[in-house]
Design a protein around this motif. Structure first.
Motif, PDB file in Angstrom:
ATOM      1  N   ALA A 197       0.832  -1.210   0.000  1.00 45.27           N
ATOM      2  CA  ALA A 197       0.000   0.000   0.000  1.00 45.27           C
ATOM      3  C   ALA A 197       0.866   1.260   0.000  1.00 45.27           C
ATOM      4  CB  ALA A 197      -0.918  -0.011   1.229  1.00 45.27           C
ATOM      5  N   GLU A 198       1.970   1.216   0.745  1.00 44.87           N
ATOM      6  CA  GLU A 198       2.882   2.362   0.769  1.00 44.87           C
ATOM      7  C   GLU A 198       3.506   2.584  -0.601  1.00 44.87           C
ATOM      8  OE1 GLU A 198       4.994   5.582   2.351  1.00 44.87           O
ATOM      9  OE2 GLU A 198       3.303   4.440   3.166  1.00 44.87           O
ATOM     10  N   LEU A 199       3.851   1.497  -1.258  1.00 40.45           N
ATOM     11  CA  LEU A 199       4.437   1.594  -2.601  1.00 40.45           C
ATOM     12  C   LEU A 199       3.423   2.176  -3.584  1.00 40.45           C
ATOM     13  CD1 LEU A 199       6.862   1.051  -4.434  1.00 40.45           C
ATOM     14  CD2 LEU A 199       6.029  -1.285  -4.748  1.00 40.45           C
ATOM     15  N   SER A 200       2.174   1.724  -3.484  1.00 43.19           N
ATOM     16  CA  SER A 200       1.122   2.253  -4.360  1.00 43.19           C
ATOM     17  C   SER A 200       0.940   3.751  -4.146  1.00 43.19           C
ATOM     18  CB  SER A 200      -0.209   1.538  -4.092  1.00 43.19           C
ATOM     19  OG  SER A 200      -0.126   0.188  -4.436  1.00 43.19           O
ATOM     20  N   LYS A 201       1.023   4.162  -2.894  1.00 42.66           N
ATOM     21  CA  LYS A 201       0.881   5.582  -2.577  1.00 42.66           C
ATOM     22  C   LYS A 201       1.997   6.392  -3.230  1.00 42.66           C
ATOM     23  CE  LYS A 201       0.704   8.774   1.361  1.00 42.66           C
ATOM     24  NZ  LYS A 201       0.809   8.902   2.836  1.00 42.66           N
ATOM     25  N   LYS A 202       3.216   5.863  -3.190  1.00 43.81           N
ATOM     26  CA  LYS A 202       4.356   6.573  -3.778  1.00 43.81           C
ATOM     27  C   LYS A 202       4.197   6.687  -5.304  1.00 43.81           C
ATOM     28  CE  LYS A 202       7.749   5.387  -0.243  1.00 43.81           C
ATOM     29  NZ  LYS A 202       8.003   6.800   0.160  1.00 43.81           N
ATOM     30  N   VAL A 203       3.615   5.661  -5.913  1.00 40.66           N
ATOM     31  CA  VAL A 203       3.375   5.717  -7.364  1.00 40.66           C
ATOM     32  C   VAL A 203       2.336   6.790  -7.675  1.00 40.66           C
ATOM     33  CG1 VAL A 203       2.488   4.466  -9.362  1.00 40.66           C
ATOM     34  CG2 VAL A 203       4.053   3.325  -7.778  1.00 40.66           C
ATOM     35  N   LYS A 204       1.274   6.842  -6.867  1.00 41.02           N
ATOM     36  CA  LYS A 204       0.234   7.859  -7.079  1.00 41.02           C
ATOM     37  C   LYS A 204       0.787   9.263  -6.892  1.00 41.02           C
ATOM     38  CE  LYS A 204      -3.628   4.858  -5.780  1.00 41.02           C
ATOM     39  NZ  LYS A 204      -4.674   4.571  -4.761  1.00 41.02           N
ATOM     40  N   GLU A 205       1.747   9.383  -5.999  1.00 40.54           N
ATOM     41  CA  GLU A 205       2.386  10.688  -5.779  1.00 40.54           C
ATOM     42  C   GLU A 205       3.423  11.010  -6.852  1.00 40.54           C
ATOM     43  OE1 GLU A 205       4.004  10.248  -1.902  1.00 40.54           O
ATOM     44  OE2 GLU A 205       2.071  10.541  -0.876  1.00 40.54           O
ATOM     45  N   LYS A 206       3.596  10.064  -7.800  1.00 43.27           N
ATOM     46  CA  LYS A 206       4.518  10.212  -8.933  1.00 43.27           C
ATOM     47  C   LYS A 206       5.965  10.445  -8.489  1.00 43.27           C
ATOM     48  CE  LYS A 206       1.019  11.804 -12.188  1.00 43.27           C
ATOM     49  NZ  LYS A 206       0.609  12.812 -13.187  1.00 43.27           N
ATOM     50  N   GLN A 207       6.349   9.691  -7.466  1.00 37.87           N
ATOM     51  CA  GLN A 207       7.754   9.747  -7.067  1.00 37.87           C
ATOM     52  C   GLN A 207       8.620   9.116  -8.147  1.00 37.87           C
ATOM     53  OE1 GLN A 207       8.771   8.409  -3.167  1.00 37.87           O
ATOM     54  NE2 GLN A 207       7.173   9.607  -2.133  1.00 37.87           N
ATOM     55  N   THR A 208       9.848   9.544  -8.238  1.00 33.91           N
ATOM     56  CA  THR A 208      10.746   9.052  -9.290  1.00 33.91           C
ATOM     57  C   THR A 208      11.242   7.659  -8.955  1.00 33.91           C
ATOM     58  OG1 THR A 208      12.722   9.930  -8.231  1.00 33.91           O
ATOM     59  CG2 THR A 208      11.505  11.416  -9.716  1.00 33.91           C
ATOM     60  N   ALA A 209      11.761   6.997  -9.981  1.00 36.15           N
ATOM     61  CA  ALA A 209      12.325   5.664  -9.785  1.00 36.15           C
ATOM     62  C   ALA A 209      13.496   5.710  -8.812  1.00 36.15           C
ATOM     63  CB  ALA A 209      12.773   5.091 -11.127  1.00 36.15           C
ATOM     64  N   ARG A 210      14.278   6.780  -8.861  1.00 36.18           N
ATOM     65  CA  ARG A 210      15.426   6.909  -7.955  1.00 36.18           C
ATOM     66  C   ARG A 210      14.948   6.979  -6.491  1.00 36.18           C
ATOM     67  NH1 ARG A 210      20.635   8.499  -8.611  1.00 36.18           N
ATOM     68  NH2 ARG A 210      20.232   8.974 -10.812  1.00 36.18           N
ATOM     69  N   ASP A 211      13.915   7.797  -6.231  1.00 40.60           N
ATOM     70  CA  ASP A 211      13.370   7.883  -4.874  1.00 40.60           C
ATOM     71  C   ASP A 211      12.817   6.535  -4.417  1.00 40.60           C
ATOM     72  OD1 ASP A 211      13.996  10.566  -4.817  1.00 40.60           O
ATOM     73  OD2 ASP A 211      11.999  11.209  -5.485  1.00 40.60           O
ATOM     74  N   MET A 212      12.188   5.845  -5.349  1.00 41.21           N
ATOM     75  CA  MET A 212      11.611   4.540  -5.031  1.00 41.21           C
ATOM     76  C   MET A 212      12.709   3.547  -4.637  1.00 41.21           C
ATOM     77  SD  MET A 212       8.275   3.624  -5.452  1.00 41.21           S
ATOM     78  CE  MET A 212       7.650   4.151  -7.025  1.00 41.21           C
ATOM     79  N   MET A 213      13.814   3.564  -5.374  1.00 36.07           N
ATOM     80  CA  MET A 213      14.910   2.638  -5.093  1.00 36.07           C
ATOM     81  C   MET A 213      15.551   2.936  -3.742  1.00 36.07           C
ATOM     82  SD  MET A 213      16.760   1.925  -8.768  1.00 36.07           S
ATOM     83  CE  MET A 213      16.803   3.614  -9.358  1.00 36.07           C
ATOM     84  N   VAL A 214      15.687   4.218  -3.416  1.00 33.39           N
ATOM     85  CA  VAL A 214      16.252   4.602  -2.107  1.00 33.39           C
ATOM     86  C   VAL A 214      15.358   4.060  -0.993  1.00 33.39           C
ATOM     87  CG1 VAL A 214      16.739   6.528  -0.578  1.00 33.39           C
ATOM     88  CG2 VAL A 214      17.446   6.631  -2.983  1.00 33.39           C
ATOM     89  N   TRP A 215      14.039   4.240  -1.138  1.00 39.12           N
ATOM     90  CA  TRP A 215      13.091   3.750  -0.128  1.00 39.12           C
ATOM     91  C   TRP A 215      13.160   2.230   0.010  1.00 39.12           C
ATOM     92  CZ3 TRP A 215       8.364   0.940  -0.937  1.00 39.12           C
ATOM     93  CH2 TRP A 215       7.588   0.803   0.219  1.00 39.12           C
ATOM     94  N   ILE A 216      13.243   1.535  -1.134  1.00 43.70           N
ATOM     95  CA  ILE A 216      13.318   0.062  -1.103  1.00 43.70           C
ATOM     96  C   ILE A 216      14.603  -0.384  -0.415  1.00 43.70           C
ATOM     97  CG2 ILE A 216      13.571  -1.989  -2.567  1.00 43.70           C
ATOM     98  CD1 ILE A 216      11.702  -0.556  -4.606  1.00 43.70           C
ATOM     99  N   ASP A 217      15.713   0.246  -0.757  1.00 48.02           N
ATOM    100  CA  ASP A 217      17.008  -0.138  -0.173  1.00 48.02           C
ATOM    101  C   ASP A 217      17.068   0.118   1.321  1.00 48.02           C
ATOM    102  OD1 ASP A 217      17.953  -0.988  -2.598  1.00 48.02           O
ATOM    103  OD2 ASP A 217      18.988   0.882  -3.098  1.00 48.02           O
ATOM    104  N   GLU A 218      16.353   1.159   1.783  1.00 51.44           N
ATOM    105  CA  GLU A 218      16.450   1.533   3.197  1.00 51.44           C
ATOM    106  C   GLU A 218      15.367   0.885   4.068  1.00 51.44           C
ATOM    107  OE1 GLU A 218      16.300   5.748   3.314  1.00 51.44           O
ATOM    108  OE2 GLU A 218      18.341   6.025   2.523  1.00 51.44           O
ATOM    109  N   MET A 219      14.151   0.722   3.516  1.00 54.79           N
ATOM    110  CA  MET A 219      13.017   0.325   4.345  1.00 54.79           C
ATOM    111  C   MET A 219      12.566  -1.133   4.153  1.00 54.79           C
ATOM    112  SD  MET A 219      12.607   3.114   5.944  1.00 54.79           S
ATOM    113  CE  MET A 219      11.104   2.697   6.809  1.00 54.79           C
TER     114      MET A 219
END
Length: 848
Positions: free
Chosen positions: A502-524
């Motif tokens: 659900a958090e990932l879906s929210k980030k997509v809806k907020e149109k976060q960049t792929a780079r931001d997404m990768m940072v979040w995945i690597d950290e969280m």
């Protein structure tokens, strides 16, 4: 279009151009009167158009031949130029290996002989030149037997022209035509009758069985000899020149100049088997057999059609399909109105299906034949639809003996055909397939057709189309295609994975960049939950967001493709990625294939990863019950070789541009040097060189052309480097592909001491299933087995069939790596003979 062109184009047809008359003599006289006058005004336009009509409407060649014969009586010079043009075009076709032009022009020259335009003796010289070239080619000392397909083609051209002029040749030069036929018999005695079992649509499992049968050349010679013994009488070739015989006999004969046949490459000096096999493959590719007769219907359906008439009608149909491929309506119209006095719907259906299923590949895409069959059903509503339906039923009964590639084409054609006729089919006739095992070829065929129909329409529509056999709904794909693992249910507490999704879906809806997404995945996610959970959450969630349509999927992959690339940088992890894609789309074969194809296109997964995934345990068990894995593997190989093909085309174009730029640069330098060598006056003083403004412009031109040439050369080097890299990767891919086939087959094929042929494999399966009980086939009176073979044997047959199909499809790319493949994969004591037989039949090359 001017009147004379319309008359030429429509000669012999029922239409307004010739009033209500359908008599060939009236048409020729009318056309002759107009063309005779038109030649005086614009002969330069008439000649090429007349030749174009004869070459591209070859079923009307006797009419054009007679017309030219009449023109010869009044304008010998014009007809002499026609003969010279035909001869020049024929020689050009020989030089370039243009098979259709060689065959049609030889037929045209034979027809001109009937109209007293060409000297019979000079045509015999053409025949003997072709025959001599053929005999030399198959001579092991003087020629190159690997190029026997070229020699066979020359002999076929001679034989296939005789229905159009054999009677006149037998009457005017009987000894010479007899000498040609004897020469052809002598040629057949020295050529090798090589097996083409890998190109047969139907097979009985014995790869060598066709050696004892007559091949196309021998069969055609038999038909011509029967025609000769019958006084050269046949119904399928119009003879309009006989109506004008008294006039034509006064015409002047024109001589044909000697011709020269194209020389084939020299045989390998080191007697390399692989190189000889490559040459044979090149020859078969350049001189393919036009048709492989299927004989779908019982003989009594065409009992009134003589063998030679059948051959001629096949020629008509194939010519119309070839020359009118851009005008499907005209194509269907001409096919439905051939100049023959008997009905030929069954023969037309067999010919069309022979092209749809032709191996290694038909001249055109399946879609073209689909449209032609559809138009013929509409043009002949009282006859042709029933014939097509009969052909489908006959092919369905033989589906277990049909080559796997041909079966796939039949599925694609049939589903598309039904989509053009509201998906109407008497499915109740085939409802019994539900009682067969899930691996039975008939059941798999029905299942794959229904699944393809769903792709072409929608689920509810296809369910409605099978309401007379509602039990077949079991073979439809599941209506809900997605299988999202992290969907939320009311009243239940969210799991940790669902929260992350659900958090990932929210980030997509907020149109976060792929780079931001990768940072979040690597950290969280990754440090806490590990790779497998991370991959599952990311892939499932992103695919679910892109599941609404193809466009949504492409958008997600374009925007967040780098997330996949970062998570799965190597082949092992890419295999896991593909497994997740398959899990999400497990009930939607089409979306699985599309998603994987797009991922490969965006370089998110490699072709090697796809091969490894296809041959992973989760898929291997499905090889005989579904075409899904084979479709995905085929897409990956196609994309790989399309890239190579595109690079080769780009290199060819850049090379041409380099030559142009090189010439422009050289011309600029010459012009500058010439300007520099001149003496000119500047402020009254003599100075070496042209005026300063011109010199400056010329120097600028030299610089620009030099830079353009350098840029193109650098681009060429870059493309060549990419091609070399792609070719080296191809070798690794092929090794992996064949090793994968070898590995899975080794596990399941019976011991090679007990099974050395596919027929042995089928026999084992029949014994295991106690299927010795026989029943009578009411269609043709032959016995047929009442049971299917066992699952293991069917798995082996299906996998071997696809091994043959992929080897045959990509033979052009396999041959350059044959020595490596032979040394690392195809040799060894543990290689099963059935594995080698499957590859040998596909390549027409003995591996044992």
């Amino acid at each position: 279009m001017s009147n004379w062109k319309t008359l030429l184009l429509r000669i012999g047809e029922k239409g307004p151009e010739y009033g209500t008359s359908s008599d060939y003599k009236d048409h020729i006289e009318t056309c002759f009167g107009v063309i005779r006058r038109e030649i005086e005004r614009s002969g330069d336009q008439v000649l090429p158009f007349l030749l174009q009509c004869a070459e591209q409407l070859p079923h009307k060649i006797p009419l054009y031949g007679t017309l030219i014969g009449l023109l010869n009586l009044e304008n010998e010079d014009f007809v002499r130029r026609i003969v010279e043009s035909v001869q020049a075009n024929f020689q050009d076709a020989l030089n370039s290996g243009n098979c259709n032009s060689i065959r049609i022009l030889l037929r045209f020259m034979t027809s001109l002989l009937c109209s007293k335009v060409i000297q019979p003796a000079s045509l015999i010289v053409v025949f003997e030149t072709l025959l001599s070239s053929a005999a030399t080619t198959v001579d092991e000392e003087k020629g190159n037997p690997s190029w026997q397909p070229q020699a066979d083609f020359y002999v076929i051209c001679i034989l296939s022209s005789l229905p159009w002029g054999g009677s006149e040749l037998a009457e005017q030069v009987p000894d010479e035509i007899e000498r040609v036929l004897v020469g052809i018999q002598a040629y057949l005695s020295i050529r090798k009758n090589s097996s083409t079992s890998g190109l047969n649509v139907f097979h009985n499992g014995e790869f060598e069985s066709s050696l004892a049968e007559k091949d196309f050349v021998e069969d055609l010679l038999d038909r011509i000899q029967s025609l000769a013994s019958n006084g050269w009488k046949l119904d399928s070739v119009p003879r309009p020149h006989l109506s004008f015989e008294a006039q034509l006999v006064a015409g002047k004969f024109h001589e044909l100049r000697p011709i020269k046949c194209m020389e084939q490459p020299s045989p390998p000096s080191d007697h390399s088997r692989a190189y000889s096999g490559k040459q044979k493959h090149d020859a078969l590719t350049r001189y393919p057999q036009r048709i492989r007769r299927l004989n779908i219907f019982p003989a009594n359906k065409m009992e009134d059609v003589q063998p030679i008439d059948r051959f001629v009608v096949e020629e008509y149909l194939l010519d119309v399909l070839f020359f009118l491929n851009g005008c499907r309506k005209e194509c269907a119209s001409y096919m439905a109105n051939l100049p023959v006095p008997f009905r030929y719907e069954y023969l037309m259906a067999e010919t069309l299906f022979s092209q749809i299923l032709l191996l290694p590949q038909p001249p055109f895409k399946t879609l073209y034949y689909t449209l032609v069959v559809m138009d013929l059903c509409k043009a002949l509503p009282g006859a042709f639809p029933a014939v097509v339906a009969g052909a489908v039923r006959a092919l369905f009964e033989k589906i277990s003996d049909i080559d796997m590639e041909s079966r796939t084409r039949l599925i694609l054609w049939f589903s598309h055909h039904l989509s053009n006729f509201q998906f109407i089919w008497p499915w109740e006739e085939w409802a019994y397939v539900l009682d067969l095992p899930k691996w039975a070829p008939k059941r798999v065929f029905v299942q794959e057709v229904l699944q393809r129909e769903v792709r072409l329409s929608y689920w509810d529509k296809i369910k409605q189309s099978i309401e007379n056999a509602s039990a077949l709904e079991e073979l439809l794909p599941a209506k809900a295609g997605q299988n999202f693992m992290y969907s939320l249910e009311e009243g239940k507490e969210k799991t940790e994975e669902q929260k992350l999704s659900a958090e990932l879906s929210k980030k997509v809806k907020e149109k976060q960049t792929a780079r931001d997404m990768m940072v979040w995945i690597d950290e969280m996610i990754h440090p806490v939950h590990g790779f497998e959970v991370t991959l599952s959450v990311v892939v499932q969630t992103l695919l679910d967001i892109g599941s609404k349509s193809f466009t949504h999927l492409v958008t997600v992959l374009e925007r967040y493709g780098q997330v996949f690339a970062k998570l799965c940088p190597d082949s092992d992890k890419q295999v896991m990625l593909l497994s997740q894609v398959s899990t999400y789309w497990k009930d939607n074969v089409q979306m699985t294939a599309v998603a994987i194809d797009r991922m490969m296109g965006y370089r998110l997964v490699s072709n090697q990863a796809i091969v490894r995934w296809v041959f992973s345990p989760e898929n291997v068990d499905q090889f005989h019950v579904s075409d899904q894995q084979w479709e995905i593997l085929g897409n990956a190989l196609n994309k790989t070789y399309n890239r190579i093909s595109d690079l080769r085309k780009e290199i060819t174009n850049i090379t041409k541009n380099v030559l142009v730029a090189e010439k422009a640069s050289a011309n600029a330098r010459v012009e500058l040097e010439a300007a520099e060598s001149k003496l000119s006056l500047v402020e009254g003083e003599p100075v070496l060189g042209d005026n300063p403004a011109k010199m400056k412009r010329l120097k600028s031109t030299v610089e620009k052309t030099g830079e353009a040439e350098l840029s193109l050369r650098e681009s060429l080097e870059a493309k060549e480097a990419l091609l070399n890299r792609a070719l080296s990767e191809t070798e690794v891919l092929l090794l992996l592909l064949f090793q994968s086939f070898l590995g899975v087959l080794k596990e399941r094929l019976p011991d090679s001491t007990k099974v050395r042929s596919v027929q042995d494999l089928k026999s084992i399966g029949a014994e295991d299933d106690n299927s010795s009980a026989m029943e009578v086939d009411t269609e043709n009176g032959n016995p047929k087995k009442s049971c299917e073979i066992g699952e293991r044997e069917q798995w082996c047959l299906s996998t071997l069939g696809y091994l043959t199909a992929f080897t045959r499809q990509y033979a052009n790319e396999i041959w350059p790596h044959m020595e490596k493949l032979e040394s690392e994969v195809f040799s060894g004591e543990d290689v099963h003979p059935l594995f080698l037989q499957a590859i040998s039949s596909a390549l027409q090359y003995p591996l044992q």
